[in-house]
Every structure is written in C-alpha cells, then in structure tokens.
Scaffold this motif. Sequence first.
Motif, mmCIF file in Angstrom:
data_model
loop_
_atom_site.group_PDB
_atom_site.id
_atom_site.type_symbol
_atom_site.label_atom_id
_atom_site.label_comp_id
_atom_site.label_asym_id
_atom_site.label_seq_id
_atom_site.Cartn_x
_atom_site.Cartn_y
_atom_site.Cartn_z
ATOM 1 N N LYS A 64 41.446 -14.448 29.380
ATOM 2 C CA LYS A 64 41.491 -13.106 29.963
ATOM 3 C C LYS A 64 40.340 -12.953 30.949
ATOM 4 O O LYS A 64 39.176 -13.202 30.596
ATOM 5 N N GLY A 65 40.656 -12.532 32.156
ATOM 6 C CA GLY A 65 39.610 -12.432 33.168
ATOM 7 C C GLY A 65 39.285 -11.027 33.601
ATOM 8 O O GLY A 65 38.264 -10.795 34.249
ATOM 9 N N ALA A 93 45.132 -9.121 29.379
ATOM 10 C CA ALA A 93 45.682 -9.354 28.043
ATOM 11 C C ALA A 93 45.632 -8.058 27.261
ATOM 12 O O ALA A 93 44.680 -7.278 27.385
ATOM 13 N N GLY A 94 46.671 -7.830 26.468
ATOM 14 C CA GLY A 94 46.721 -6.602 25.682
ATOM 15 C C GLY A 94 48.020 -6.511 24.906
ATOM 16 O O GLY A 94 48.782 -7.479 24.798
ATOM 17 N N GLY A 140 54.644 -3.970 20.637
ATOM 18 C CA GLY A 140 53.667 -4.323 19.607
ATOM 19 C C GLY A 140 53.120 -5.719 19.774
ATOM 20 O O GLY A 140 52.023 -6.018 19.276
ATOM 21 N N ASP A 141 53.856 -6.608 20.447
ATOM 22 C CA ASP A 141 53.362 -7.966 20.680
ATOM 23 C C ASP A 141 52.146 -7.930 21.601
ATOM 24 O O ASP A 141 52.035 -7.088 22.506
ATOM 25 N N ILE A 142 51.237 -8.868 21.387
ATOM 26 C CA ILE A 142 50.065 -9.011 22.255
ATOM 27 C C ILE A 142 50.325 -10.184 23.192
ATOM 28 O O ILE A 142 50.692 -11.276 22.747
ATOM 29 N N VAL A 143 50.179 -9.942 24.506
ATOM 30 C CA VAL A 143 50.533 -10.947 25.508
ATOM 31 C C VAL A 143 49.431 -11.082 26.548
ATOM 32 O O VAL A 143 48.610 -10.180 26.729
ATOM 33 N N GLY A 144 49.426 -12.215 27.213
ATOM 34 C CA GLY A 144 48.586 -12.421 28.375
ATOM 35 C C GLY A 144 49.450 -12.357 29.622
ATOM 36 O O GLY A 144 50.584 -12.851 29.625
ATOM 37 N N VAL A 145 48.942 -11.749 30.673
ATOM 38 C CA VAL A 145 49.703 -11.565 31.918
ATOM 39 C C VAL A 145 48.845 -12.007 33.090
ATOM 40 O O VAL A 145 47.659 -11.672 33.169
ATOM 41 N N VAL A 164 53.804 -14.461 31.769
ATOM 42 C CA VAL A 164 53.683 -13.600 30.588
ATOM 43 C C VAL A 164 53.670 -14.534 29.375
ATOM 44 O O VAL A 164 54.677 -15.179 29.084
ATOM 45 N N LYS A 165 52.544 -14.583 28.685
ATOM 46 C CA LYS A 165 52.377 -15.536 27.582
ATOM 47 C C LYS A 165 52.186 -14.789 26.274
ATOM 48 O O LYS A 165 51.337 -13.888 26.171
#
Length: 529
Positions: A64-65, A93-94, A140-145, A164-165
Amino acid sequence: MGTDAPRKKEYKLPVKSKRVEDFRPLLESLDARDELNEVFKNRISKAVQLLDADVPLYPNDFEKGDEIGVVAAAHEPLDEAGLAAQDRTFRLAGRIVALRSFGKVAFFTLQDSSGRLQVFAERDTLGTDAYSTFKKFDIGDIVGVAGKLFRTKTGELTVHAAEVKLLTKSMRPLPEKYHGLKDVETRYRQRYVDLIVTPKAVEIFKARTKIVRELRAFLDTAGFMEVETPMMQAIPGGATAKPFITHHNALDMSLYMRIAPELYLKRLLVGGFEKVYEVGRNFRNEGVSTRHNPEFTMCEFYWAFARYNDLMDLTERLFGHLARSVTGSDTVEYQGQPIHLGPGWARVPFHESLATIGGIDPAVYNDFDAAKALVEKSGEKVLKGEKLGKVQAKLFDIFVEPKLIEPHFIYHYPTEISPLSRRNTEDPTITDRFELFIAGREIANAFSELNDPVDQRLRFEEQVREKEAGDDEAHRMDDDYVRALEYGMPPAAGEGIGIDRLVMLLTDQASIREVILFPLLRPEGAPGS
C-alpha cells in the motif's frame, strides 16, 4: 466385531470441490449456533472457487502506497484535465463497503482508516480472468487497488482500477447500508463492526485520541512530567469507592485494582518531583449507567507549592484549549444546549449552592434530621452512621448537580467527606476542595492537599470506623502513605479529570459507552444481556 465410524455431516453448498473440507470447522461452528444460512453458504462457496482458481484468501504481499483520505483531499479540487495531467498510479488498500455490478463493469467504494473513495473496475482493463476473480469479491472483503484517478460523468472522483487484489476474504456479511447496527448492545459488543459501518463512531474515537494528546501536550508545556504508578495495589486509596479484588499467587496475597493513582503520585511529591501527572485506567466496583463504567480513564496531576484556586485557573485554560483544538470554538453544543468553555466560570461555595441553586433553606440542610428527611423524601437512602456532611452531599446530588449546565466550580466541601483534602485555614469544618460540574455532571475533582501526617492519620481512622459501620466505599488506613507524609510533602494541589466524561462533552454524547471502545457488558447470551 467392529463398528462403523460416524459419518461426517454433508453440507450442501452451491459448489462442488474438495476444498469444501477446508471450511468444515467454520461450517460446523455456524451450524452449531444456528447461523448457517444461504448467505454464509454463498460466501463460503465463493471462497472455495477462489482457492480452486489458486487465488489465496489471505495474502500479505500487496504494498500500500497511499492513504485514501490524503489522495481524495489532494485531488478533489482538480478537474478531469488536471487529473489526466498527473498521470500517476495510486496504490490503495481497504475494505469494500459498497458494490454495484453491471455485468462487464462495476463500481465499489473502498474505505481505509482515513476515508472513502469510489473505484471503477471493468473487464476490458483488468482482463477476463482477473475480472472473473473480482466478481467473486463481496462487500466486506479487504482488497488492494492500483489505478489512476478520473472523474465519472457525474463528476465523482474515482480510481480506474488496473489491479484489484484480494487481501482478506470476509466470511460474514456487513449490516445493510441503510440499517447498520441498530441494536445498541450489539454496537458496543461488536465494536469492530460498528467502526466499519458507522462513520460517526470512528470520528468520536479519533476525537478522543486528539483530546488525550492535547491534554498531555498542555500539561507537558506547563512543566508537568508524565509518570506511571501501580494499577495493582495492596491498599486501595485515593478515592472513596469499592475496589475490585484479585490475588497474586506467587506472593499469596490479595491485591486491589486501583481506584485512583492519587496516593502514589503524592508520594512522588515527597520524593522531590514538583509537577507530575498520569493518564490511565481506574477500576471501581460500582454500577453501570450512562455516566459510569467500572473501568474508566482518569488524568490526575499534582502541583507542589500551588493551591486549589491555582488549579481552577489552570482548568479553565485547559478546557478552553481542548475545546478549541477539537471543535474550533470555546462554545460547544451538548445535547442541544450551548456550553461556553472560555474563561470566567462560576465559582460557588458548596453550602451556598444548596441554597442559591438547590433552593434548600439553610435551616434544613444544616439540621441532620431535617436534611435526612428531605433526602429520604426524594427517594434516596441515608445509611446508619452517616453524618451531616454526607447527607448534605446527597442533597447536592439531588437538588444542585442536575442544574449545573454551564461550568461551575463548587468549592469548600465539608471536611468529613473530603478525607484527603486540606482543611480551610479560617474554617476547619470545610476543605480547600472544588469539584467541576458541566452539563449536570461532575467532570473533575481537586483540592489543596493535606500534608499534615497527624491530621491525615486521624482522617484515615475516621474512615476506618465508617467502613466498620458498613460503608464499603470508605477509605482504608494506609500507614505507608502516612509515613511518606512524615518525611514531609510540600504544600501542593492536585486534580483528577474524568477523560470519558470530558470526551462525552466535547463529542456531544449522552452515554459513556459511546466514548469507550469496549465498555463492560454481560457475557453474550447471559440473562439480561
């Protein structure tokens, strides 16, 4: 003759895979609590499909940057051309807190601790396989974008996702957007969910952190030194309250969770520190209400060569500073009432307040039998052995305290209800003590300190007699504290401020449970919970 082993229960999920067995502990626990329903089955099925596609459910390799709130604030003023000119990829990320899917494209809202931002995902950009994986993600899922910013046709600032990870698969659904956690008990019990779905709750606890930080900074700047004192004490002291009892096995001795740090902080005055403070937890075995939690936070500070009226001045400045820092103004609104926290607070002697604010005739509050009758007529009890000062304090609680909306310093409390306070020089039946009341409740307690070891021992002995007569909250004898005073404690003043009630005031909350992250509750499922 052998027996057949018990067969494992078959769980019918809308997916066929050997990976279903990986989720048996979850399925069985949900089933045992009668929670296994179609929503859970659907989420578990998606998790199974992701694992079958070699998509890990809980990876830890996304970097996360950027913070969502920082990105949104910095780029909200830019139009589409300004955003395009930046040509920068952001890594966020969130948690997905809203999701709208339209076949080959989808919009979702991403939330981290700093804020929310819309994300646009489409098959043409992500690719068929990645988009197919994304379609198995849930609210509800936590993802990185990863992606660049643009504006939609409606002008909303949005991330165009190039990646989207999945970082954490959520097995439980969040409450519906427009309903949230309506049951108050559930909100407190499941604060982790409350913080996800209730932005106001997040703001309250961010404000609490700022209040404590500013309080520390104010005292540091004023030359006070922060210290730490024991939370487990052999003799509970510093307040009139019933303690919690615990036991130390190795030493085979009873210990008490502290009801206040006062006596240890004053020992430090004896040792030569002249300005000390502590912010920490206290524990009192009392009832639970909108104003009381058995575990609560106090700030206590002690100032050598100062008097109680010096603390009045300091407290006015402190509260004004906190109000301006948190709300931007000296005037705050509490439960529909404006309260001015700037300088110039009312200062009223205790007995005078019974007459001028409580409307009680001095002939009544100065006569034990008449005062006792008025207390009992108001629905309160007077215990055997209680003296006039204690009865007057109950009259104050009933007739005066609820009327103190604007800040009031009530001072010169009776000596018999102030076992640690210095007697007034002109009138030894009263002490140089004040309590601060705002919005109809006590916020702080302070006094010029009693540093006469003989007087202190006599006061402790009187408290011991009251305890023997049945007062569970009476102070215990503390010979070591008296010994410390015998070495000489400088004249001083000390104060305790209830942090929880202070936060209630500055965040406009009627219940103490709203400002404590995890308030004490009965065990889930217990009678009355």
